[in-house]
Motif scaffolding. Structure first.
Motif, PDB file in Angstrom:
ATOM      1  N   ARG A   1       2.893   8.172   1.895  1.00  0.00           N
ATOM      2  CA  ARG A   1       4.331   8.415   2.205  1.00  0.00           C
ATOM      3  C   ARG A   1       4.774   9.743   2.877  1.00  0.00           C
ATOM      4  NH1 ARG A   1       6.982   6.583  -3.497  1.00  0.00           N
ATOM      5  NH2 ARG A   1       5.377   5.329  -3.999  1.00  0.00           N
ATOM      6  N   THR A   2       4.213  10.035   3.986  1.00  0.00           N
ATOM      7  CA  THR A   2       4.443  11.136   4.761  1.00  0.00           C
ATOM      8  C   THR A   2       5.731  10.930   5.497  1.00  0.00           C
ATOM      9  OG1 THR A   2       2.986  10.558   6.448  1.00  0.00           O
ATOM     10  CG2 THR A   2       2.092  11.939   4.551  1.00  0.00           C
TER      11      THR A   2
ATOM     12  N   TYR B   1       6.502   6.962   7.348  1.00  0.00           N
ATOM     13  CA  TYR B   1       7.981   6.481   7.214  1.00  0.00           C
ATOM     14  C   TYR B   1       8.150   5.551   8.435  1.00  0.00           C
ATOM     15  CZ  TYR B   1       8.933   8.360   2.630  1.00  0.00           C
ATOM     16  OH  TYR B   1       8.849   8.415   1.321  1.00  0.00           O
TER      17      TYR B   1
ATOM     18  N   THR C   1       0.759  -1.133  -0.042  1.00  0.00           N
ATOM     19  CA  THR C   1      -0.022  -0.084  -0.116  1.00  0.00           C
ATOM     20  C   THR C   1       0.823   1.342   0.002  1.00  0.00           C
ATOM     21  OG1 THR C   1      -1.608  -1.085   1.135  1.00  0.00           O
ATOM     22  CG2 THR C   1      -1.968   1.170   1.149  1.00  0.00           C
ATOM     23  N   ALA C   2       2.029   1.200   0.731  1.00  0.00           N
ATOM     24  CA  ALA C   2       2.624   2.261   0.889  1.00  0.00           C
ATOM     25  C   ALA C   2       3.670   2.640  -0.341  1.00  0.00           C
ATOM     26  CB  ALA C   2       3.765   2.290   1.849  1.00  0.00           C
ATOM     27  N   TYR C   3       3.748   1.542  -1.228  1.00  0.00           N
ATOM     28  CA  TYR C   3       4.568   1.441  -2.413  1.00  0.00           C
ATOM     29  C   TYR C   3       3.607   1.933  -3.435  1.00  0.00           C
ATOM     30  CZ  TYR C   3       6.839  -0.147  -6.513  1.00  0.00           C
ATOM     31  OH  TYR C   3       7.327  -0.229  -7.780  1.00  0.00           O
ATOM     32  N   LYS C   4       2.440   1.738  -3.523  1.00  0.00           N
ATOM     33  CA  LYS C   4       1.661   2.101  -4.657  1.00  0.00           C
ATOM     34  C   LYS C   4       0.820   3.484  -4.309  1.00  0.00           C
ATOM     35  CE  LYS C   4       1.448  -1.227  -7.604  1.00  0.00           C
ATOM     36  NZ  LYS C   4       1.699  -1.316  -8.904  1.00  0.00           N
ATOM     37  N   ASN C   5       0.763   3.901  -3.218  1.00  0.00           N
ATOM     38  CA  ASN C   5      -0.167   5.010  -2.859  1.00  0.00           C
ATOM     39  C   ASN C   5       0.994   6.140  -2.318  1.00  0.00           C
ATOM     40  OD1 ASN C   5      -2.491   3.882  -3.346  1.00  0.00           O
ATOM     41  ND2 ASN C   5      -2.789   3.344  -1.537  1.00  0.00           N
ATOM     42  N   ARG C   6       1.047   6.935  -3.252  1.00  0.00           N
ATOM     43  CA  ARG C   6       2.145   8.046  -2.863  1.00  0.00           C
ATOM     44  C   ARG C   6       1.574   8.953  -1.700  1.00  0.00           C
ATOM     45  NH1 ARG C   6       6.698   9.137  -5.167  1.00  0.00           N
ATOM     46  NH2 ARG C   6       7.588  11.374  -5.230  1.00  0.00           N
ATOM     47  N   VAL C   7       0.400   9.118  -1.505  1.00  0.00           N
ATOM     48  CA  VAL C   7      -0.221   9.909  -0.439  1.00  0.00           C
ATOM     49  C   VAL C   7       0.011   9.504   0.713  1.00  0.00           C
ATOM     50  CG1 VAL C   7      -2.406  10.898   0.344  1.00  0.00           C
ATOM     51  CG2 VAL C   7      -2.168  10.378  -2.222  1.00  0.00           C
TER      52      VAL C   7
END
Length: 122
Positions: free
Chosen positions: A64-65, A69, A56-62
């Motif tokens: 990645r805050t 992290y 999910t973190a890889y696919k959705n750039r939103v």
């Protein structure tokens, strides 16, 4: 005589041997099998859910805050720990004992301990 007296030929286990303590009571094999099955179930869940979080973190750039992290780092550490350390624990429980020898038992215990502590420190 004393504990360090090597003149007598005895077959008793020295009290400092962690692999053969004189007070050890082993559980029946069924207990280890049930524990191994339960741990395998938890291992599969850990790998699947931690993998889903990373995916999910890889696919959705939103997501990645900077604060997320920290969660991503914890998830990656947990996934590595589950895939490497917990797999050996599951196999050892199913075999009702560690099967790779004393040296590998010590190495696996040390690395699992360090990995487990580092997962909680991040």
């Amino acid at each position: 005589m004393g504990v360090f007296n090597n003149t007598s030929a005895t077959t008793e286990v020295p009290p400092w041997d962690p692999f053969n303590p004189p007070y050890a009571i082993r559980a029946p094999r069924a207990v280890y099998s049930v524990l191994g099955i339960y741990m395998a179930f938890v291992l599969v869940l850990a790998i699947v859910f931690n993998g889903l979080v990373l995916y999910t973190a890889y696919k959705n750039r939103v997501v990645r805050t900077p604060l997320n992290y920290i969660v991503i780092n914890l998830t990656a550490a947990e996934l590595i720990g589950a895939a490497c350390g917990d797999t050996l624990n599951v196999m050892a429980n199913i075999a009702s004992g560690f099967f790779l020898g004393k040296l590998m038992c010590v190495i696996e215990g040390a690395t699992s301990s360090v990995a487990g502590r580092s997962k909680r420190c991040f």
